[in-house]
Design a protein around this motif. Structure first.
Motif, PDB file in Angstrom:
ATOM      1  N   HIS A 153      -6.220  12.076   0.384  1.00  0.00           N
ATOM      2  CA  HIS A 153      -5.152  11.149   0.765  1.00  0.00           C
ATOM      3  C   HIS A 153      -5.170   9.864  -0.080  1.00  0.00           C
ATOM      4  CE1 HIS A 153      -4.564  13.853   4.128  1.00  0.00           C
ATOM      5  NE2 HIS A 153      -5.837  13.698   4.460  1.00  0.00           N
ATOM      6  N   PRO A 154      -4.994   9.992  -1.390  1.00  0.00           N
ATOM      7  CA  PRO A 154      -5.059   8.804  -2.252  1.00  0.00           C
ATOM      8  C   PRO A 154      -3.906   7.833  -2.035  1.00  0.00           C
ATOM      9  CG  PRO A 154      -4.319  10.721  -3.496  1.00  0.00           C
ATOM     10  CD  PRO A 154      -4.745  11.229  -2.151  1.00  0.00           C
ATOM     11  N   VAL A 155      -4.226   6.547  -2.201  1.00  0.00           N
ATOM     12  CA  VAL A 155      -3.227   5.487  -2.115  1.00  0.00           C
ATOM     13  C   VAL A 155      -3.449   4.506  -3.263  1.00  0.00           C
ATOM     14  CG1 VAL A 155      -3.070   5.640   0.402  1.00  0.00           C
ATOM     15  CG2 VAL A 155      -4.605   3.947  -0.650  1.00  0.00           C
ATOM     16  N   VAL A 156      -2.432   3.703  -3.518  1.00  0.00           N
ATOM     17  CA  VAL A 156      -2.583   2.559  -4.413  1.00  0.00           C
ATOM     18  C   VAL A 156      -2.324   1.305  -3.598  1.00  0.00           C
ATOM     19  CG1 VAL A 156      -0.173   2.730  -5.242  1.00  0.00           C
ATOM     20  CG2 VAL A 156      -1.878   1.477  -6.584  1.00  0.00           C
ATOM     21  N   VAL A 157      -3.239   0.355  -3.698  1.00  0.00           N
ATOM     22  CA  VAL A 157      -3.107  -0.965  -3.072  1.00  0.00           C
ATOM     23  C   VAL A 157      -2.831  -1.922  -4.219  1.00  0.00           C
ATOM     24  CG1 VAL A 157      -4.228  -2.701  -1.636  1.00  0.00           C
ATOM     25  CG2 VAL A 157      -4.797  -0.273  -1.341  1.00  0.00           C
TER      26      VAL A 157
ATOM     27  N   VAL B 265       0.870  -1.173   0.000  1.00  0.00           N
ATOM     28  CA  VAL B 265       0.000   0.000   0.000  1.00  0.00           C
ATOM     29  C   VAL B 265       0.903   1.218   0.000  1.00  0.00           C
ATOM     30  CG1 VAL B 265      -1.779   1.276   1.245  1.00  0.00           C
ATOM     31  CG2 VAL B 265      -1.790  -1.231   1.280  1.00  0.00           C
ATOM     32  N   PHE B 266       0.751   2.076  -1.005  1.00  0.00           N
ATOM     33  CA  PHE B 266       1.643   3.213  -1.180  1.00  0.00           C
ATOM     34  C   PHE B 266       0.835   4.484  -1.430  1.00  0.00           C
ATOM     35  CE2 PHE B 266       3.582  -0.623  -3.024  1.00  0.00           C
ATOM     36  CZ  PHE B 266       4.666  -0.773  -2.159  1.00  0.00           C
ATOM     37  N   THR B 267       1.294   5.583  -0.853  1.00  0.00           N
ATOM     38  CA  THR B 267       0.644   6.857  -1.091  1.00  0.00           C
ATOM     39  C   THR B 267       0.965   7.376  -2.495  1.00  0.00           C
ATOM     40  OG1 THR B 267       2.498   7.960   0.017  1.00  0.00           O
ATOM     41  CG2 THR B 267       0.538   7.498   1.343  1.00  0.00           C
ATOM     42  N   LEU B 268       0.150   8.322  -2.949  1.00  0.00           N
ATOM     43  CA  LEU B 268       0.318   8.954  -4.259  1.00  0.00           C
ATOM     44  C   LEU B 268       0.337  10.461  -4.039  1.00  0.00           C
ATOM     45  CD1 LEU B 268      -2.325   6.787  -6.163  1.00  0.00           C
ATOM     46  CD2 LEU B 268       0.170   6.498  -6.266  1.00  0.00           C
ATOM     47  N   THR B 269       1.496  11.086  -4.185  1.00  0.00           N
ATOM     48  CA  THR B 269       1.632  12.491  -3.801  1.00  0.00           C
ATOM     49  C   THR B 269       2.132  13.404  -4.908  1.00  0.00           C
ATOM     50  OG1 THR B 269       3.850  12.038  -2.950  1.00  0.00           O
ATOM     51  CG2 THR B 269       2.028  11.950  -1.364  1.00  0.00           C
TER      52      THR B 269
ATOM     53  N   ASP C 207       4.082  10.311 -21.164  1.00  0.00           N
ATOM     54  CA  ASP C 207       3.254  11.499 -21.408  1.00  0.00           C
ATOM     55  C   ASP C 207       2.651  11.982 -20.096  1.00  0.00           C
ATOM     56  OD1 ASP C 207       3.792  11.325 -24.097  1.00  0.00           O
ATOM     57  OD2 ASP C 207       1.749  10.802 -24.701  1.00  0.00           O
ATOM     58  N   TYR C 208       2.172  11.025 -19.288  1.00  0.00           N
ATOM     59  CA  TYR C 208       1.612  11.316 -17.963  1.00  0.00           C
ATOM     60  C   TYR C 208       2.121  10.276 -16.973  1.00  0.00           C
ATOM     61  CZ  TYR C 208      -1.624  14.014 -20.845  1.00  0.00           C
ATOM     62  OH  TYR C 208      -2.160  14.877 -21.759  1.00  0.00           O
ATOM     63  N   VAL C 209       2.514  10.739 -15.805  1.00  0.00           N
ATOM     64  CA  VAL C 209       3.123   9.882 -14.781  1.00  0.00           C
ATOM     65  C   VAL C 209       2.582  10.271 -13.410  1.00  0.00           C
ATOM     66  CG1 VAL C 209       5.283   9.532 -13.518  1.00  0.00           C
ATOM     67  CG2 VAL C 209       5.266   9.370 -16.017  1.00  0.00           C
ATOM     68  N   ILE C 210       2.286   9.278 -12.590  1.00  0.00           N
ATOM     69  CA  ILE C 210       1.998   9.493 -11.168  1.00  0.00           C
ATOM     70  C   ILE C 210       2.982   8.641 -10.393  1.00  0.00           C
ATOM     71  CG2 ILE C 210       0.328   9.273  -9.289  1.00  0.00           C
ATOM     72  CD1 ILE C 210      -1.885   9.495 -11.430  1.00  0.00           C
ATOM     73  N   ALA C 211       3.781   9.263  -9.548  1.00  0.00           N
ATOM     74  CA  ALA C 211       4.784   8.531  -8.787  1.00  0.00           C
ATOM     75  C   ALA C 211       4.118   7.685  -7.706  1.00  0.00           C
ATOM     76  CB  ALA C 211       5.785   9.493  -8.167  1.00  0.00           C
ATOM     77  N   ILE C 212       4.511   6.424  -7.616  1.00  0.00           N
ATOM     78  CA  ILE C 212       4.104   5.547  -6.520  1.00  0.00           C
ATOM     79  C   ILE C 212       5.142   5.717  -5.415  1.00  0.00           C
ATOM     80  CG2 ILE C 212       3.800   3.133  -5.819  1.00  0.00           C
ATOM     81  CD1 ILE C 212       2.837   2.586  -8.713  1.00  0.00           C
ATOM     82  N   ASP C 213       4.697   6.049  -4.217  1.00  0.00           N
ATOM     83  CA  ASP C 213       5.637   6.393  -3.147  1.00  0.00           C
ATOM     84  C   ASP C 213       6.300   5.163  -2.541  1.00  0.00           C
ATOM     85  OD1 ASP C 213       5.208   9.087  -3.519  1.00  0.00           O
ATOM     86  OD2 ASP C 213       3.645   9.204  -1.998  1.00  0.00           O
ATOM     87  N   TYR C 214       7.044   4.457  -3.394  1.00  0.00           N
ATOM     88  CA  TYR C 214       7.892   3.352  -2.971  1.00  0.00           C
ATOM     89  C   TYR C 214       9.336   3.827  -3.052  1.00  0.00           C
ATOM     90  CZ  TYR C 214      10.688  -0.885  -3.213  1.00  0.00           C
ATOM     91  OH  TYR C 214      11.653  -1.839  -2.990  1.00  0.00           O
ATOM     92  N   ASN C 215      10.031   3.855  -1.919  1.00  0.00           N
ATOM     93  CA  ASN C 215      11.456   4.191  -1.849  1.00  0.00           C
ATOM     94  C   ASN C 215      11.764   5.487  -2.604  1.00  0.00           C
ATOM     95  OD1 ASN C 215      14.116   3.848  -1.040  1.00  0.00           O
ATOM     96  ND2 ASN C 215      14.646   2.469  -2.728  1.00  0.00           N
ATOM     97  N   ARG C 216      10.995   6.512  -2.305  1.00  0.00           N
ATOM     98  CA  ARG C 216      11.225   7.819  -2.913  1.00  0.00           C
ATOM     99  C   ARG C 216      10.941   8.919  -1.898  1.00  0.00           C
ATOM    100  NH1 ARG C 216       6.946  10.994  -4.626  1.00  0.00           N
ATOM    101  NH2 ARG C 216       8.328  11.926  -6.196  1.00  0.00           N
ATOM    102  N   LEU C 217      11.383  10.117  -2.219  1.00  0.00           N
ATOM    103  CA  LEU C 217      11.174  11.273  -1.362  1.00  0.00           C
ATOM    104  C   LEU C 217       9.902  11.989  -1.798  1.00  0.00           C
ATOM    105  CD1 LEU C 217      12.440  13.032   0.902  1.00  0.00           C
ATOM    106  CD2 LEU C 217      13.561  14.345  -0.917  1.00  0.00           C
ATOM    107  N   LYS C 218       8.892  11.962  -0.948  1.00  0.00           N
ATOM    108  CA  LYS C 218       7.636  12.640  -1.268  1.00  0.00           C
ATOM    109  C   LYS C 218       7.876  14.141  -1.435  1.00  0.00           C
ATOM    110  CE  LYS C 218       4.853   9.400   1.482  1.00  0.00           C
ATOM    111  NZ  LYS C 218       3.879   9.272   2.595  1.00  0.00           N
TER     112      LYS C 218
END
Length: 248
Positions: A235-239, A131-135, A172-183
Motif C-alpha cells: 500500500h505505497p503512498v507519497v507524502v 498524502v496520495f496513494t500510488l497505484t 520514459d518512466y512514470v508513476i501516477a500520483i493519485d490526485y484527482n484521477r481514477l485509480k
C-alpha cells in the motif's frame, strides 16, 4: 491489453508542463503489463548504503499529515520541499519493517516551478500538498520490472516527439500520483473525479533539471528503483509538501 487515447496523451503531457507534436496525439496504443519483478532498494547514488532505522513515524511529518497515512501502508515516499515557493526538494523512500520505518533510498528532486499549494488548481504551477496513494505506472519505455500495473505506450507518453530536447526522456518512466484521477486507469487517462479545474495528470517522472507544472521528478535511476521496489501489497503512498507544511 492495448488502449488508445489521443486526448488523454495531450492532456497528461500538458499537465506535466511539456508540449507534444501532432504526431504524438495520433495513433497511440497502450500495452498494459501485468505486475512482475522483484524489488530493489539500494540508493543508486550509494549502492552499498545500509538501511537507516528512523523510528515508528516518518521523519519530518507532523500529526496532521501523519493521520492521513493509511494504517496499512508499509512503503512511503516523502517529498521534502525546500520552501513553499521553491521547485527544489528531496525524495526519500521509507519502508516499514515490523513497527519501525527504515530509510532505504533518497534522491534530489524537483516539484512545481512555483512551489507548493494546499489548494491546487490547473495551471497554477504548484504541486499539491498531501498524502496520495500510488497505484498505477507506465512509460514510453517498457517496464523495468514492477509489481504496479504498467502501461507501456511510446505514443501516449510521447517521449520521442517532445519538441524540447531537455524534456525528451521525461516520460520514459512514470508513476501516477493519485490526485484527482481514477485509480486503476493508465496515468494518461483524462478522468478528473473532482473536476478539470482541480488539475490532474500529476506524476512522478524522470527529472529534467528544473521545476515542473505540478509533477515531482527524480533521476532516471531513481525511477527504475521506485518501479522495482513499490509493491501494491504494501500500500505505497507519497507524502509531499514543503517542509513547513509537512511538519505541521
Amino acid at each position: 491489453m492495448r488502449r488508445g487515447g489521443a486526448r488523454h496523451a495531450i492532456s497528461a503531457a500538458v499537465a506535466c508542463g511539456v508540449l507534444l507534436t501532432a504526431t504524438a496525439a495520433c495513433g497511440g496504443t497502450a500495452e498494459r503489463t501485468s505486475p512482475a519483478g522483484a524489488p530493489g532498494t539500494n540508493n543508486p547514488a550509494s549502492p552499498a548504503s545500509p538501511r537507516l532505522t528512523v523510528g515508528t513515524r516518518l521523519p519530518g511529518v507532523g500529526d496532521r499529515m501523519w493521520k492521513q497515512v493509511p494504517a496499512g501502508t508499509r512503503q512511503a515516499l516523502v517529498v521534502y520541499g525546500d520552501r513553499r515557493d521553491s521547485p527544489d526538494s528531496v525524495l526519500v523512500l521509507y519502508e516499514k519493517r515490523g513497527t519501525a520505518w527504515e530509510q532505504t533510498a533518497s534522491w534530489p528532486a524537483h516539484n512545481g516551478r512555483m512551489g507548493w499549494t494546499t489548494d491546487h488548481l490547473m495551471d497554477d504551477e504548484r504541486s499539491p500538498v498531501g498524502v496520495f496513494t500510488l497505484t498505477d505506472a507506465g512509460g514510453s519505455l517498457r517496464s523495468p520490472g514492477t509489481r504496479l500495473p504498467y502501461w507501456y505506450d511510446d505514443n501516449a507518453f510521447a517521449a520521442s516527439v517532445i519538441q524540447e530536447e531537455a524534456h525528451a526522456h521525461d516520460f520514459d518512466y512514470v508513476i501516477a500520483i493519485d490526485y484527482n484521477r481514477l485509480k486503476g486507469s493508465p496515468p494518461f487517462d483524462w478522468t478528473r473525479p473532482d473536476g478539470v479545474e482541480k488539475g490532474g495528470g500529476i506524476w512522478l517522472h524522470v527529472d529534467h533539471g528544473d521545476g515542473t507544472s505540478a509533477c515531482v521528478t527524480v533521476p532516471a535511476s531513481g525511477m527504475k528503483t521506485l518501479l522495482r521496489t513499490l509493491d501494491p501489497a504494501r500500500h505505497p503512498v507519497v507524502v509531499m509538501g514543503d517542509r513547513e507544511h509537512l511538519k505541521a
